[in-house]
Design a protein around this motif. Structure first.
Motif, PDB file in Angstrom:
ATOM      1  N   VAL A 104       0.858  -1.176   0.000  1.00 54.36           N
ATOM      2  CA  VAL A 104       0.000   0.000   0.000  1.00 54.36           C
ATOM      3  C   VAL A 104       0.906   1.240   0.000  1.00 54.36           C
ATOM      4  CG1 VAL A 104      -0.170  -0.011   2.536  1.00 54.36           C
ATOM      5  CG2 VAL A 104      -2.012   1.046   1.218  1.00 54.36           C
ATOM      6  N   PHE A 105       0.420   2.303  -0.611  1.00 54.48           N
ATOM      7  CA  PHE A 105       1.196   3.544  -0.639  1.00 54.48           C
ATOM      8  C   PHE A 105       0.548   4.621   0.210  1.00 54.48           C
ATOM      9  CE2 PHE A 105       2.670   2.496  -5.199  1.00 54.48           C
ATOM     10  CZ  PHE A 105       3.833   1.904  -4.733  1.00 54.48           C
ATOM     11  N   ILE A 106       1.380   5.350   0.917  1.00 51.78           N
ATOM     12  CA  ILE A 106       0.924   6.598   1.511  1.00 51.78           C
ATOM     13  C   ILE A 106       1.551   7.699   0.669  1.00 51.78           C
ATOM     14  CG2 ILE A 106       1.036   8.119   3.520  1.00 51.78           C
ATOM     15  CD1 ILE A 106       1.126   5.584   5.271  1.00 51.78           C
ATOM     16  N   HIS A 107       0.704   8.463  -0.025  1.00 53.48           N
ATOM     17  CA  HIS A 107       1.244   9.570  -0.811  1.00 53.48           C
ATOM     18  C   HIS A 107       1.308  10.798   0.095  1.00 53.48           C
ATOM     19  CE1 HIS A 107       0.833  12.471  -4.476  1.00 53.48           C
ATOM     20  NE2 HIS A 107       1.984  12.584  -3.833  1.00 53.48           N
ATOM     21  N   ILE A 108       2.522  11.207   0.398  1.00 58.07           N
ATOM     22  CA  ILE A 108       2.697  12.396   1.223  1.00 58.07           C
ATOM     23  C   ILE A 108       2.686  13.613   0.300  1.00 58.07           C
ATOM     24  CG2 ILE A 108       4.140  13.489   3.000  1.00 58.07           C
ATOM     25  CD1 ILE A 108       3.925  10.817   4.074  1.00 58.07           C
ATOM     26  N   ASP A 130      -0.037  17.630  -7.559  1.00 57.11           N
ATOM     27  CA  ASP A 130       0.857  16.519  -7.235  1.00 57.11           C
ATOM     28  C   ASP A 130       0.139  15.181  -7.171  1.00 57.11           C
ATOM     29  OD1 ASP A 130       2.677  18.518  -7.066  1.00 57.11           O
ATOM     30  OD2 ASP A 130       2.802  18.529  -4.864  1.00 57.11           O
ATOM     31  N   VAL A 131      -1.147  15.252  -6.812  1.00 61.24           N
ATOM     32  CA  VAL A 131      -1.902  14.006  -6.669  1.00 61.24           C
ATOM     33  C   VAL A 131      -1.931  13.276  -8.004  1.00 61.24           C
ATOM     34  CG1 VAL A 131      -4.136  13.001  -6.080  1.00 61.24           C
ATOM     35  CG2 VAL A 131      -3.292  15.011  -4.829  1.00 61.24           C
ATOM     36  N   LYS A 132      -2.238  14.038  -9.054  1.00 59.42           N
ATOM     37  CA  LYS A 132      -2.398  13.452 -10.368  1.00 59.42           C
ATOM     38  C   LYS A 132      -1.056  12.978 -10.938  1.00 59.42           C
ATOM     39  CE  LYS A 132      -4.910  13.289 -14.429  1.00 59.42           C
ATOM     40  NZ  LYS A 132      -3.908  12.484 -15.040  1.00 59.42           N
ATOM     41  N   PHE A 133      -0.040  13.849 -10.860  1.00 58.63           N
ATOM     42  CA  PHE A 133       1.224  13.470 -11.517  1.00 58.63           C
ATOM     43  C   PHE A 133       1.835  12.228 -10.878  1.00 58.63           C
ATOM     44  CE2 PHE A 133       4.482  15.460  -8.643  1.00 58.63           C
ATOM     45  CZ  PHE A 133       5.487  14.513  -8.792  1.00 58.63           C
ATOM     46  N   ILE A 218      -3.356   6.167  -0.242  1.00 60.82           N
ATOM     47  CA  ILE A 218      -4.061   7.125   0.620  1.00 60.82           C
ATOM     48  C   ILE A 218      -3.229   8.402   0.625  1.00 60.82           C
ATOM     49  CG2 ILE A 218      -2.928   6.065   2.634  1.00 60.82           C
ATOM     50  CD1 ILE A 218      -5.144   6.967   4.378  1.00 60.82           C
ATOM     51  N   ILE A 219      -3.883   9.546   0.784  1.00 64.46           N
ATOM     52  CA  ILE A 219      -3.153  10.812   0.762  1.00 64.46           C
ATOM     53  C   ILE A 219      -2.962  11.359   2.177  1.00 64.46           C
ATOM     54  CG2 ILE A 219      -3.109  13.184  -0.140  1.00 64.46           C
ATOM     55  CD1 ILE A 219      -3.379  11.431  -2.472  1.00 64.46           C
ATOM     56  N   ALA A 220      -1.713  11.636   2.532  1.00 59.42           N
ATOM     57  CA  ALA A 220      -1.438  12.352   3.776  1.00 59.42           C
ATOM     58  C   ALA A 220      -1.178  13.802   3.402  1.00 59.42           C
ATOM     59  CB  ALA A 220      -0.218  11.761   4.476  1.00 59.42           C
ATOM     60  N   ALA A 221      -2.108  14.693   3.763  1.00 61.35           N
ATOM     61  CA  ALA A 221      -1.965  16.118   3.456  1.00 61.35           C
ATOM     62  C   ALA A 221      -1.033  16.718   4.506  1.00 61.35           C
ATOM     63  CB  ALA A 221      -3.323  16.799   3.450  1.00 61.35           C
ATOM     64  N   LYS A 239     -11.442  18.129  -4.609  1.00 63.69           N
ATOM     65  CA  LYS A 239     -11.101  17.755  -5.974  1.00 63.69           C
ATOM     66  C   LYS A 239     -11.002  16.235  -6.155  1.00 63.69           C
ATOM     67  CE  LYS A 239      -7.899  19.685  -9.356  1.00 63.69           C
ATOM     68  NZ  LYS A 239      -6.768  20.597  -9.521  1.00 63.69           N
ATOM     69  N   PHE A 240     -10.558  15.548  -5.125  1.00 63.05           N
ATOM     70  CA  PHE A 240     -10.380  14.097  -5.242  1.00 63.05           C
ATOM     71  C   PHE A 240     -11.260  13.382  -4.224  1.00 63.05           C
ATOM     72  CE2 PHE A 240      -6.509  16.199  -6.586  1.00 63.05           C
ATOM     73  CZ  PHE A 240      -6.306  15.649  -7.843  1.00 63.05           C
ATOM     74  N   SER A 241     -12.557  13.468  -4.458  1.00 67.87           N
ATOM     75  CA  SER A 241     -13.498  12.948  -3.462  1.00 67.87           C
ATOM     76  C   SER A 241     -13.451  11.418  -3.372  1.00 67.87           C
ATOM     77  CB  SER A 241     -14.902  13.429  -3.763  1.00 67.87           C
ATOM     78  OG  SER A 241     -15.213  13.116  -5.101  1.00 67.87           O
ATOM     79  N   ASP A 242     -12.857  10.767  -4.383  1.00 69.86           N
ATOM     80  CA  ASP A 242     -12.788   9.303  -4.323  1.00 69.86           C
ATOM     81  C   ASP A 242     -11.578   8.814  -3.532  1.00 69.86           C
ATOM     82  OD1 ASP A 242     -11.275  10.469  -6.375  1.00 69.86           O
ATOM     83  OD2 ASP A 242     -11.113   8.559  -7.455  1.00 69.86           O
ATOM     84  N   LEU A 243     -10.700   9.735  -3.123  1.00 70.40           N
ATOM     85  CA  LEU A 243      -9.513   9.325  -2.368  1.00 70.40           C
ATOM     86  C   LEU A 243      -9.691   9.629  -0.879  1.00 70.40           C
ATOM     87  CD1 LEU A 243      -6.662  10.725  -4.664  1.00 70.40           C
ATOM     88  CD2 LEU A 243      -7.349   8.339  -4.401  1.00 70.40           C
TER      89      LEU A 243
END
Ligand SMILES: Nc1nc2c(ncn2[C@@H]2O[C@H](COP(=O)(O)OP(=O)(O)OP(=O)(O)O)[C@@H](O)[C@H]2O)c(=O)[nH]1
Ligand SMILES: [Mg+2]
Length: 394
Positions: A104-108, A130-133, A218-221, A239-243
């Motif tokens: 699993v990835f945590i996207h920081i 950054d989320v998209k790229f 998952i995104i860590a803001a 913008k990314f309601s599915d994440l």
């Protein structure tokens, strides 16, 4: 179970890693501080079952604070990824390979808006870019691996009548992709069963779906403690309601964990407060109280670091924690109470659990007994989170 921390340079991956593991790693405000991947042990937090048995556990791995059990999990911090990484840009391709073994990835993401797409200092940068790229780079990484062999591979599976899902899973086994995941993706996409006829675009869609399935994210803001943090966090969430997007301040968590380690405060990771235990200098006091006011009390999950780890494993991957325990005896031969707690995928059965403990337990399985209720369970019993079971063998 391996959690991979990903993101562009300077977002706070190593800070998050250090906060979660307290390992000594380099942290700095310039891009590509981390070059070689860091591996360490962090913890997932669950309500320990010891309280229900009116006892205090002694974990052989991890620890238990106020009946909150901290179960070890492996975490990896890697070099920053920039747009074009899958084509070798930045520190490039070989660094993507560090991520192969992740589940699993945590996207920081740096929500301060003060680092550009390459991690260099900037003003008012929009971090939702950054989320998209990053997703695109990860998807292209899978695509490139697949494309290297695609034409011959697709033809070979058709000619030899190999099972396509099995063949793809074999091809991707180094990326921890299994046959079930491939089957799920194929079913969802509904492409023709002649893969050699797929267009490049279809192969990319297939690779992307496979990436998402085998390495969900998952995104860590992160850097929510900064001026523009909350605003940018809200933007990403909309913008990314599915994440799943969790507000996070790795830097605050690190300060709290270090202060707790030094005995200055009592702080349980993931809680919304701490207790001062020693005389603090005015500087220490000021720094810690600022974290209390601006982060801990402001956000539902405190600094967010613990929440991100838990959500990644228990919500995104849907793992469960299971304790080996018998109704009459909660301890091992050395008298340690509830020494073990294991993480298993959703849908695991009593028999899977037995095999997980020991092959012999699996082979000689008779039944499992629920330590709470003493009810006997058969091999097909589907485990629940925080189950406590004894395996009875022949
Ligand atoms: N304000 C604030 N700063 C943070 C936070 N987390 C990290 N930082 C700062 O961000 C900078 C980069 O942190 P690192 O942890 O080195 O970032 P990285 O993502 O590992 O960077 P690379 O290894 O270069 O890819 C450092 O100056 C950190 O102190 C946070 O939660 N809040
Ligand atoms: Mg780093």
């Amino acid at each position: 179970m391996l959690i991979g921390l990903v993101g562009k340079p300077s977002v706070g991956k190593s800070t998050f890693f250090k906060a979660a593991t307290l390992a000594e790693v380099e942290i700095a405000s310039y891009p590509f501080t981390t070059i070689k991947a860091n591996h360490g042990v962090g913890y997932l937090k669950i309500d320990c079952i010891d309280k229900e048995f009116n006892t205090q556990c002694n974990p052989s791995h991890g620890f238990c604070l106020n009946h909150k059990r901290f179960v070890p999990v492996e975490i990896m911090d890697v070099a920053g990824l920039v747009p074009g990484a899958s084509e070798g840009k930045g520190l490039g391709n070989q660094f993507l390979d560090d991520l192969r073994q992740a589940d699993v990835f945590i996207h920081i993401v740096d929500v301060s808006g003060t680092t550009d797409v390459e991690g260099k200092p900037a003003e008012n940068y929009d971090p939702s870019n950054d989320v998209k790229f990053l997703e695109d780079e990860l998807n292209k990484w899978y695509y490139n691996i697949l494309m290297k062999v695609w034409r011959t591979f697709a033809r070979k599976t058709e000619m030899e009548h190999l099972k396509f899902s099995e063949a793809v899973a074999n091809q991707f086994s180094g990326l921890k992709v299994n046959e079930e995941q491939v089957r799920d993706v194929l079913l969802k996409l509904g492409f023709s069963d002649k893969p050699s006829a797929w267009s490049d675009e279809q192969v990319l869609k297939f690779a992307s779906a496979l990436r998402k399935k085998s390495k969900p994210m998952i995104i860590a803001a992160n850097k929510i403690d900064t001026l523009k943090g909350p605003e940018n966090f809200n933007k990403i969430r909309e913008k990314f309601s599915d994440l799943i997007v969790v507000p996070c301040s790795a830097d605050s968590e690190l300060a709290l964990r270090q202060a707790a380690k030094a005995g200055l405060i009592e702080y349980i990771p993931g809680e919304k407060g701490f207790e001062v235990k020693k005389e603090l200098t005015s500087k220490q006091k000021e720094a810690l109280e600022k974290i209390r006011k601006n982060v801990l009390e402001k956000y539902e999950s405190g600094t967010g670091v613990q929440n991100v780890l838990n959500t990644a494993v228990f919500e995104l991957l849907k793992y469960i924690a299971v304790f080996p325990a018998s109704a009459n005896k909660l301890g091992d031969s050395k008298g340690n109470i509830l020494p073990d707690c294991f993480l298993l995928p959703e849908g695991s059965t009593a028999l899977d659990f037995a095999y997980h403990l020991h092959t012999d337990f699996g082979k000689n399985f008779i039944k499992a007994i629920d330590a709470r209720t003493k009810i006997a369970r058969g091999k097909d019993y589907v485990l629940k989170n925080r189950d406590a079971l004894e395996i009875i063998t022949r």
